[in-house]
Design a protein around this motif. Structure first.
Motif, PDB file in Angstrom:
ATOM      1  N   SER A 125       0.824  -1.218   0.000  1.00  0.00           N
ATOM      2  CA  SER A 125       0.000   0.000   0.000  1.00  0.00           C
ATOM      3  C   SER A 125       0.858   1.269   0.000  1.00  0.00           C
ATOM      4  O   SER A 125       0.327   2.375  -0.060  1.00  0.00           O
ATOM      5  N   PHE A 126       2.191   1.112   0.052  1.00  0.00           N
ATOM      6  CA  PHE A 126       3.101   2.261   0.022  1.00  0.00           C
ATOM      7  C   PHE A 126       3.743   2.398  -1.355  1.00  0.00           C
ATOM      8  O   PHE A 126       3.857   1.427  -2.107  1.00  0.00           O
ATOM      9  N   SER A 127       4.177   3.605  -1.655  1.00  0.00           N
ATOM     10  CA  SER A 127       4.827   3.874  -2.941  1.00  0.00           C
ATOM     11  C   SER A 127       6.164   3.165  -3.026  1.00  0.00           C
ATOM     12  O   SER A 127       6.773   2.830  -2.002  1.00  0.00           O
ATOM     13  N   SER A 128       6.624   2.948  -4.245  1.00  0.00           N
ATOM     14  CA  SER A 128       7.937   2.334  -4.466  1.00  0.00           C
ATOM     15  C   SER A 128       8.572   2.979  -5.686  1.00  0.00           C
ATOM     16  O   SER A 128       7.900   3.626  -6.486  1.00  0.00           O
ATOM     17  N   VAL A 141      -0.218   3.829 -10.314  1.00  0.00           N
ATOM     18  CA  VAL A 141      -0.096   5.015 -11.139  1.00  0.00           C
ATOM     19  C   VAL A 141       1.360   5.427 -11.087  1.00  0.00           C
ATOM     20  O   VAL A 141       1.942   5.549  -9.998  1.00  0.00           O
ATOM     21  N   MET A 142       1.977   5.597 -12.257  1.00  0.00           N
ATOM     22  CA  MET A 142       3.371   6.027 -12.306  1.00  0.00           C
ATOM     23  C   MET A 142       3.413   7.547 -12.303  1.00  0.00           C
ATOM     24  O   MET A 142       2.694   8.198 -13.051  1.00  0.00           O
ATOM     25  N   GLN A 143       4.247   8.095 -11.445  1.00  0.00           N
ATOM     26  CA  GLN A 143       4.342   9.547 -11.302  1.00  0.00           C
ATOM     27  C   GLN A 143       5.805   9.923 -11.151  1.00  0.00           C
ATOM     28  O   GLN A 143       6.584   9.194 -10.539  1.00  0.00           O
ATOM     29  N   TYR A 144       6.195  11.071 -11.695  1.00  0.00           N
ATOM     30  CA  TYR A 144       7.538  11.592 -11.487  1.00  0.00           C
ATOM     31  C   TYR A 144       7.481  12.556 -10.308  1.00  0.00           C
ATOM     32  O   TYR A 144       6.763  13.549 -10.349  1.00  0.00           O
ATOM     33  N   LEU A 145       8.227  12.251  -9.248  1.00  0.00           N
ATOM     34  CA  LEU A 145       8.277  13.105  -8.066  1.00  0.00           C
ATOM     35  C   LEU A 145       9.698  13.614  -7.874  1.00  0.00           C
ATOM     36  O   LEU A 145      10.670  12.886  -8.110  1.00  0.00           O
ATOM     37  N   ASP A 146       9.826  14.861  -7.419  1.00  0.00           N
ATOM     38  CA  ASP A 146      11.165  15.409  -7.236  1.00  0.00           C
ATOM     39  C   ASP A 146      11.686  15.147  -5.827  1.00  0.00           C
ATOM     40  O   ASP A 146      10.935  15.037  -4.876  1.00  0.00           O
ATOM     41  N   ASP A 170      21.124  18.800  -7.761  1.00  0.00           N
ATOM     42  CA  ASP A 170      20.494  19.233  -6.512  1.00  0.00           C
ATOM     43  C   ASP A 170      19.052  18.739  -6.394  1.00  0.00           C
ATOM     44  O   ASP A 170      18.591  18.391  -5.320  1.00  0.00           O
ATOM     45  N   ARG A 171      18.363  18.748  -7.525  1.00  0.00           N
ATOM     46  CA  ARG A 171      16.991  18.219  -7.571  1.00  0.00           C
ATOM     47  C   ARG A 171      16.960  17.116  -8.607  1.00  0.00           C
ATOM     48  O   ARG A 171      17.400  17.300  -9.739  1.00  0.00           O
ATOM     49  N   VAL A 172      16.445  15.971  -8.217  1.00  0.00           N
ATOM     50  CA  VAL A 172      16.361  14.833  -9.124  1.00  0.00           C
ATOM     51  C   VAL A 172      14.910  14.366  -9.209  1.00  0.00           C
ATOM     52  O   VAL A 172      14.167  14.467  -8.250  1.00  0.00           O
ATOM     53  N   MET A 173      14.547  13.896 -10.396  1.00  0.00           N
ATOM     54  CA  MET A 173      13.209  13.351 -10.591  1.00  0.00           C
ATOM     55  C   MET A 173      13.277  11.834 -10.449  1.00  0.00           C
ATOM     56  O   MET A 173      14.123  11.190 -11.073  1.00  0.00           O
ATOM     57  N   LYS A 174      12.399  11.284  -9.631  1.00  0.00           N
ATOM     58  CA  LYS A 174      12.360   9.837  -9.429  1.00  0.00           C
ATOM     59  C   LYS A 174      11.032   9.296  -9.946  1.00  0.00           C
ATOM     60  O   LYS A 174       9.985   9.910  -9.756  1.00  0.00           O
ATOM     61  N   THR A 175      11.100   8.142 -10.595  1.00  0.00           N
ATOM     62  CA  THR A 175       9.890   7.482 -11.067  1.00  0.00           C
ATOM     63  C   THR A 175       9.317   6.689  -9.899  1.00  0.00           C
ATOM     64  O   THR A 175       9.956   5.783  -9.373  1.00  0.00           O
ATOM     65  N   VAL A 176       8.111   7.066  -9.492  1.00  0.00           N
ATOM     66  CA  VAL A 176       7.490   6.485  -8.304  1.00  0.00           C
ATOM     67  C   VAL A 176       6.206   5.787  -8.712  1.00  0.00           C
ATOM     68  O   VAL A 176       5.419   6.313  -9.508  1.00  0.00           O
ATOM     69  N   PHE A 177       5.997   4.592  -8.178  1.00  0.00           N
ATOM     70  CA  PHE A 177       4.750   3.868  -8.389  1.00  0.00           C
ATOM     71  C   PHE A 177       3.863   4.073  -7.167  1.00  0.00           C
ATOM     72  O   PHE A 177       4.246   3.748  -6.046  1.00  0.00           O
TER      73      PHE A 177
END
Length: 197
Positions: A125-128, A141-146, A170-177
Motif C-alpha cells: 500500500s506504500f509507494s515504491s 499510477v506512475m508519477q515523477y516526483l522530485d 540538486d533536484r532529481v526526478m524519481k519514477t514512483v509507483f
C-alpha cells in the motif's frame, strides 16, 4: 519527497535549529507514501495575480489565469521514513520535527499529524521506486516526483541564497509507483482509489 524534506528544514528553523546542521541527514532520507483510500483531483483554471515581465513600469501585479489541481483526500496520507541509518538522537529529533509539519509545498496543502509508529515492513500500500524489487498491488499510477540529489548543498536549495539548484544534481526526478487505480476521469476531475473493484 522534496516538499517533505523542505518542510522538515522549515520545522527545524522554527524550533531554533540551524538548518545547515540537519540538512545532510534530512537530504538523504528515504521517504515513501501511503496515499489515502480515495483521492479526487479537480482541474481548475483560476484568476491569479502575477508580477509583470517589465517590473519598472506599470502596476506591481497583473491579472492572469493559472491552471491548478486541487486534491480532495478521503482518508489519511501516511508518510514513511527509513530511520535505519540514523542515530537514536536523530530519530528522536525527526519525530519531533514531524509533529511540527503543518503543510507541504508552497501552495498551502495543510496537514495535521495523527500518530507515529514504527514498522518493520511497509507492504504494497506504500509507494515504491522504479528499479527496486517491490510487490505491487494490482494497479499502480506512475508519477515523477522530485527529490533532493545526494550532492545537493544547503545553499543550492535555499530560497535566500544566490546559488541556484541544478536539475540532476540538486533536484532529481524519481519514477514512483503509487498504489492507485483510476476509477473515473473527465476533463474536470480524476478519481483515484486504493480499493479494488
Amino acid at each position: 519527497m522534496y516538499s517533505v524534506k523542505m518542510a522538515l528544514l522549515d520545522a527545524a528553523f522554527r524550533k531554533g535549529i540551524d538548518g545547515r546542521e540537519v540538512f545532510p541527514w534530512i537530504r538523504n532520507l528515504d521517504i515513501r507514501f501511503e496515499p489515502p483510500k480515495q483521492a479526487i483531483v479537480n482541474n481548475s483554471f483560476i484568476k491569479i495575480q502575477t508580477e509583470p515581465k517589465d517590473k519598472k513600469a506599470g502596476p506591481a501585479f497583473i491579472s492572469s489565469v493559472g491552471f491548478r489541481e486541487y486534491v480532495f483526500f478521503d482518508g489519511e496520507l501516511a508518510i514513511a521514513i527509513q530511520t535505519k541509518e540514523l542515530t537514536e538522537q536523530l530519530v528522536f529529533l525527526l519525530k519531533e520535527l514531524l509533529l511540527h509539519l503543518h503543510y507541504l509545498g508552497k501552495r498551502g496543502s495543510f496537514l495535521q499529524a495523527t500518530n507515529q509508529e514504527v514498522r518493520q515492513e511497509l507492504g504494497e500500500s506504500f509507494s515504491s521506486y522504479l528499479g527496486e524489487p517491490a510487490s505491487f498491488s494490482e494497479c499502480v499510477v506512475m508519477q515523477y516526483l522530485d527529490d533532493m540529489g545526494p550532492k545537493a548543498t544547503f545553499e543550492s536549495i535555499s530560497s535566500f541564497d544566490d546559488a541556484s539548484a541544478k536539475m540532476g544534481r540538486d533536484r532529481v526526478m524519481k519514477t514512483v509507483f503509487i498504489p492507485y487505480q483510476q476509477k473515473r476521469a473527465s476533463r474536470d476531475f480524476t478519481w483515484y482509489s486504493r480499493e479494488k473493484g
